[in-house]
Design a protein around this motif. Structure first.
Motif, PDB file in Angstrom:
ATOM      1  N   HIS A  84     -15.880  -5.411   2.141  1.00 53.48           N
ATOM      2  CA  HIS A  84     -14.448  -5.405   2.435  1.00 53.48           C
ATOM      3  C   HIS A  84     -13.732  -6.476   1.618  1.00 53.48           C
ATOM      4  CE1 HIS A  84     -16.383  -3.720   6.078  1.00 53.48           C
ATOM      5  NE2 HIS A  84     -15.308  -2.955   6.143  1.00 53.48           N
ATOM      6  N   TYR A  85     -12.623  -6.104   0.989  1.00 56.22           N
ATOM      7  CA  TYR A  85     -11.841  -7.022   0.156  1.00 56.22           C
ATOM      8  C   TYR A  85     -10.430  -7.125   0.745  1.00 56.22           C
ATOM      9  CZ  TYR A  85     -15.735  -6.296  -2.961  1.00 56.22           C
ATOM     10  OH  TYR A  85     -17.007  -6.228  -3.480  1.00 56.22           O
ATOM     11  N   LEU A  86      -9.996  -8.376   0.989  1.00 62.28           N
ATOM     12  CA  LEU A  86      -8.724  -8.642   1.651  1.00 62.28           C
ATOM     13  C   LEU A  86      -7.595  -8.659   0.623  1.00 62.28           C
ATOM     14  CD1 LEU A  86      -7.234  -9.400   4.272  1.00 62.28           C
ATOM     15  CD2 LEU A  86      -7.813 -11.804   3.803  1.00 62.28           C
ATOM     16  N   LEU A  87      -6.748  -7.621   0.637  1.00 61.40           N
ATOM     17  CA  LEU A  87      -5.655  -7.506  -0.329  1.00 61.40           C
ATOM     18  C   LEU A  87      -4.359  -8.116   0.194  1.00 61.40           C
ATOM     19  CD1 LEU A  87      -6.182  -3.810  -1.564  1.00 61.40           C
ATOM     20  CD2 LEU A  87      -7.153  -5.919  -2.497  1.00 61.40           C
ATOM     21  N   GLN A  88      -4.096  -7.949   1.479  1.00 57.45           N
ATOM     22  CA  GLN A  88      -2.878  -8.497   2.106  1.00 57.45           C
ATOM     23  C   GLN A  88      -3.211  -8.949   3.525  1.00 57.45           C
ATOM     24  OE1 GLN A  88       0.268  -5.566   2.058  1.00 57.45           O
ATOM     25  NE2 GLN A  88       0.015  -5.141  -0.120  1.00 57.45           N
ATOM     26  N   GLY A  89      -2.477  -9.991   4.001  1.00 47.90           N
ATOM     27  CA  GLY A  89      -2.630 -10.453   5.374  1.00 47.90           C
ATOM     28  C   GLY A  89      -3.699 -11.528   5.516  1.00 47.90           C
ATOM     29  N   SER A 125      -5.377  -0.676  -7.224  1.00 49.83           N
ATOM     30  CA  SER A 125      -5.142  -0.692  -8.670  1.00 49.83           C
ATOM     31  C   SER A 125      -6.212  -1.539  -9.358  1.00 49.83           C
ATOM     32  CB  SER A 125      -3.759  -1.256  -8.984  1.00 49.83           C
ATOM     33  OG  SER A 125      -3.703  -2.640  -8.679  1.00 49.83           O
ATOM     34  N   ALA A 126      -6.371  -1.332 -10.667  1.00 55.85           N
ATOM     35  CA  ALA A 126      -7.330  -2.128 -11.444  1.00 55.85           C
ATOM     36  C   ALA A 126      -6.937  -3.600 -11.423  1.00 55.85           C
ATOM     37  CB  ALA A 126      -7.384  -1.605 -12.874  1.00 55.85           C
ATOM     38  N   GLU A 127      -5.631  -3.883 -11.449  1.00 52.69           N
ATOM     39  CA  GLU A 127      -5.156  -5.274 -11.437  1.00 52.69           C
ATOM     40  C   GLU A 127      -5.535  -5.966 -10.135  1.00 52.69           C
ATOM     41  OE1 GLU A 127      -0.977  -7.772 -12.076  1.00 52.69           O
ATOM     42  OE2 GLU A 127      -0.974  -5.589 -12.080  1.00 52.69           O
ATOM     43  N   GLN A 128      -5.390  -5.273  -9.000  1.00 52.28           N
ATOM     44  CA  GLN A 128      -5.784  -5.850  -7.711  1.00 52.28           C
ATOM     45  C   GLN A 128      -7.289  -6.115  -7.665  1.00 52.28           C
ATOM     46  OE1 GLN A 128      -3.986  -2.599  -5.370  1.00 52.28           O
ATOM     47  NE2 GLN A 128      -3.011  -4.174  -4.105  1.00 52.28           N
ATOM     48  N   CYS A 155      -3.025  -6.380   7.961  1.00 52.35           N
ATOM     49  CA  CYS A 155      -3.873  -6.505   6.762  1.00 52.35           C
ATOM     50  C   CYS A 155      -3.977  -5.192   5.994  1.00 52.35           C
ATOM     51  CB  CYS A 155      -5.291  -6.928   7.151  1.00 52.35           C
ATOM     52  SG  CYS A 155      -5.450  -8.652   7.581  1.00 52.35           S
ATOM     53  N   LEU A 156      -4.163  -5.345   4.690  1.00 51.88           N
ATOM     54  CA  LEU A 156      -4.541  -4.228   3.836  1.00 51.88           C
ATOM     55  C   LEU A 156      -5.925  -4.571   3.268  1.00 51.88           C
ATOM     56  CD1 LEU A 156      -3.848  -1.533   2.456  1.00 51.88           C
ATOM     57  CD2 LEU A 156      -2.865  -2.861   0.562  1.00 51.88           C
ATOM     58  N   ILE A 157      -6.895  -3.722   3.562  1.00 52.35           N
ATOM     59  CA  ILE A 157      -8.288  -3.964   3.174  1.00 52.35           C
ATOM     60  C   ILE A 157      -8.735  -2.843   2.242  1.00 52.35           C
ATOM     61  CG2 ILE A 157     -10.666  -4.202   3.994  1.00 52.35           C
ATOM     62  CD1 ILE A 157      -9.058  -6.423   5.102  1.00 52.35           C
ATOM     63  N   ALA A 158      -9.426  -3.210   1.166  1.00 52.47           N
ATOM     64  CA  ALA A 158     -10.083  -2.214   0.324  1.00 52.47           C
ATOM     65  C   ALA A 158     -11.576  -2.317   0.594  1.00 52.47           C
ATOM     66  CB  ALA A 158      -9.795  -2.480  -1.148  1.00 52.47           C
ATOM     67  N   ARG A 159     -12.227  -1.187   0.821  1.00 49.54           N
ATOM     68  CA  ARG A 159     -13.659  -1.251   1.086  1.00 49.54           C
ATOM     69  C   ARG A 159     -14.428  -0.288   0.176  1.00 49.54           C
ATOM     70  NH1 ARG A 159     -15.133   1.407   7.013  1.00 49.54           N
ATOM     71  NH2 ARG A 159     -14.874   3.600   6.429  1.00 49.54           N
ATOM     72  N   LEU A 160     -15.650  -0.693  -0.128  1.00 47.49           N
ATOM     73  CA  LEU A 160     -16.536   0.034  -1.030  1.00 47.49           C
ATOM     74  C   LEU A 160     -17.922   0.061  -0.392  1.00 47.49           C
ATOM     75  CD1 LEU A 160     -16.923   1.145  -4.063  1.00 47.49           C
ATOM     76  CD2 LEU A 160     -17.757  -1.166  -4.562  1.00 47.49           C
ATOM     77  N   GLU A 173     -11.813   2.765  -0.563  1.00 49.57           N
ATOM     78  CA  GLU A 173     -10.977   3.294   0.522  1.00 49.57           C
ATOM     79  C   GLU A 173     -10.044   2.181   0.994  1.00 49.57           C
ATOM     80  OE1 GLU A 173     -11.527   5.043   5.074  1.00 49.57           O
ATOM     81  OE2 GLU A 173     -13.260   4.373   3.901  1.00 49.57           O
ATOM     82  N   LEU A 174      -8.756   2.486   1.135  1.00 47.72           N
ATOM     83  CA  LEU A 174      -7.786   1.509   1.625  1.00 47.72           C
ATOM     84  C   LEU A 174      -7.611   1.664   3.135  1.00 47.72           C
ATOM     85  CD1 LEU A 174      -4.950   1.440  -1.079  1.00 47.72           C
ATOM     86  CD2 LEU A 174      -6.690  -0.286  -0.615  1.00 47.72           C
ATOM     87  N   ILE A 175      -7.642   0.530   3.841  1.00 44.42           N
ATOM     88  CA  ILE A 175      -7.507   0.528   5.300  1.00 44.42           C
ATOM     89  C   ILE A 175      -6.380  -0.430   5.691  1.00 44.42           C
ATOM     90  CG2 ILE A 175      -8.681   0.086   7.494  1.00 44.42           C
ATOM     91  CD1 ILE A 175     -11.324   0.345   5.998  1.00 44.42           C
ATOM     92  N   ARG A 176      -5.462   0.040   6.540  1.00 46.06           N
ATOM     93  CA  ARG A 176      -4.398  -0.832   7.079  1.00 46.06           C
ATOM     94  C   ARG A 176      -4.705  -1.118   8.541  1.00 46.06           C
ATOM     95  NH1 ARG A 176      -0.162  -1.511   3.713  1.00 46.06           N
ATOM     96  NH2 ARG A 176       0.024  -0.039   1.960  1.00 46.06           N
TER      97      ARG A 176
END
Length: 329
Positions: free
Chosen positions: A50-55, A3-6, A97-102, A29-32
């Protein structure tokens, strides 16, 4: 999808407008990953940010020293180990972990556009047609040509990272950005030099069409968008011919003798070509540097440009910037 907020908690996305963020989200891309999974390995090419969203994860250096990073840490505002193109650490998952990558290249383009433009894009983009038609260049084109010109443009969708113009290629088209943003770069030895940030209403790629020289820079989209494309034939007929004025040596001498306005001669050939020509009255500003020197020129003067097939391209650039200019035949 992230999301834009994240996304806004991470640098540099907090500086982007809501409109720019919404355009960017589909590129993530979201990676678990589960505990003890390997996110990346030390010495590996860092093709993604890589951006650490959770964990939480452990970063392990070449001395096997461990630094733990939690998603809730206040310092978790940057991509993980993204300072270099080769990873300095191995990243091992501690908690799920939940990772967002670009793609790293996409982030570089976004950062470059922000740095050069000195501001993030506004929520409401500039109207491309208004920006184009109110430019100094279009004030010199017959009204009938403008209507025909707009009908000849082809609309083309583009995405972040698309290369519209490649330095060194032959030119067959010019472009106007309808929606989106782009970055202009030029190779400087082994490094890449950033020259400009482009937005809606910007016409570009015409230099090579006029001079018949290879493309002098690379232009890459730094967002999704739409470009309007014009062929060389239509450009020559509807834009080049109406804009450029020519003088020969005799007319130049008459202009210098009779004009109440100062006359400045510019030679736009590369400096190394002029070393032996010590008698020239013309100031040397190589074509490749002309745009960056525009703010050193005075619009109160008439400019007469020489320099073989580069002269027409230089005259067009000056006309586009609002200068009175003629080409020396």
């Amino acid at each position: 999808m992230i999301s834009a907020e994240q996304l806004q908690r991470f640098i540099p996305f907090g500086d982007l407008s809501e409109h720019a963020l919404e355009e960017l989200l589909p590129h993530f891309e979201l990676i678990r990953l589960t505990s003890r999974s390997l996110l990346f390995k030390r010495g590996q090419q860092a093709d993604y940010c890589h951006y650490l969203l959770q964990g939480s994860i452990d970063l392990i250096d070449d001395h096997f020293d461990v630094t733990r990073q939690h998603s809730e840490d206040e310092g978790n505002v940057l991509a993980i180990d993204a300072d270099h193109s080769i990873h300095k650490y191995s990243a091992v998952v501690v908690d799920d972990c939940l990772i967002a990558r670009l793609p790293r290249r996409s982030l570089q383009l976004i950062n470059t556009w922000i740095d050069v433009a000195l501001a993030a894009a506004s929520d409401e983009e500039t109207d491309w047609l208004e920006a184009l038609l109110t430019s100094d260049l279009f004030s010199r084109i017959p009204p009938g040509n403008i209507q025909t010109l707009l009908a000849r443009f082809d609309e083309r969708p583009v995405t972040l990272g698309d290369i519209l113009i490649q330095e060194g290629d032959e030119g067959h088209e010019c472009y106007v950005i309808k929606h989106g943003k782009a970055v202009v770069t030029r190779s400087n030895g082994k490094q890449e030099e950033t020259l400009a940030a482009l937005g809606p209403g910007t016409l570009f790629g015409e230099d090579a069409l006029i001079s018949n020289l290879p493309r002098s820079a690379t232009i890459t989209m730094s967002s999704n968008g739409t470009v309007m494309v014009l062929s060389k034939t239509d450009f020559d007929t509807l834009l080049k011919i109406p804009v450029l004025e020519y003088v020969d040596n005799e007319q130049l001498n008459e202009l210098i003798e009779d004009s109440d306005t100062g006359i400045i001669q510019l030679d736009v050939r590369p400096t190394q070509e002029l070393i032996k020509e010590t008698t020239s009255r013309a100031r040397n500003v190589p074509l490749t540097h002309l745009r960056s020197h525009l703010d050193t020129l005075n619009r109160d003067f008439i400019y007469v440009v020489q320099g073989d097939n580069r002269a027409e391209a230089a005259a067009y650039i000056l006309s586009e910037a609002g200068f009175e200019v003629k080409v020396l035949r």
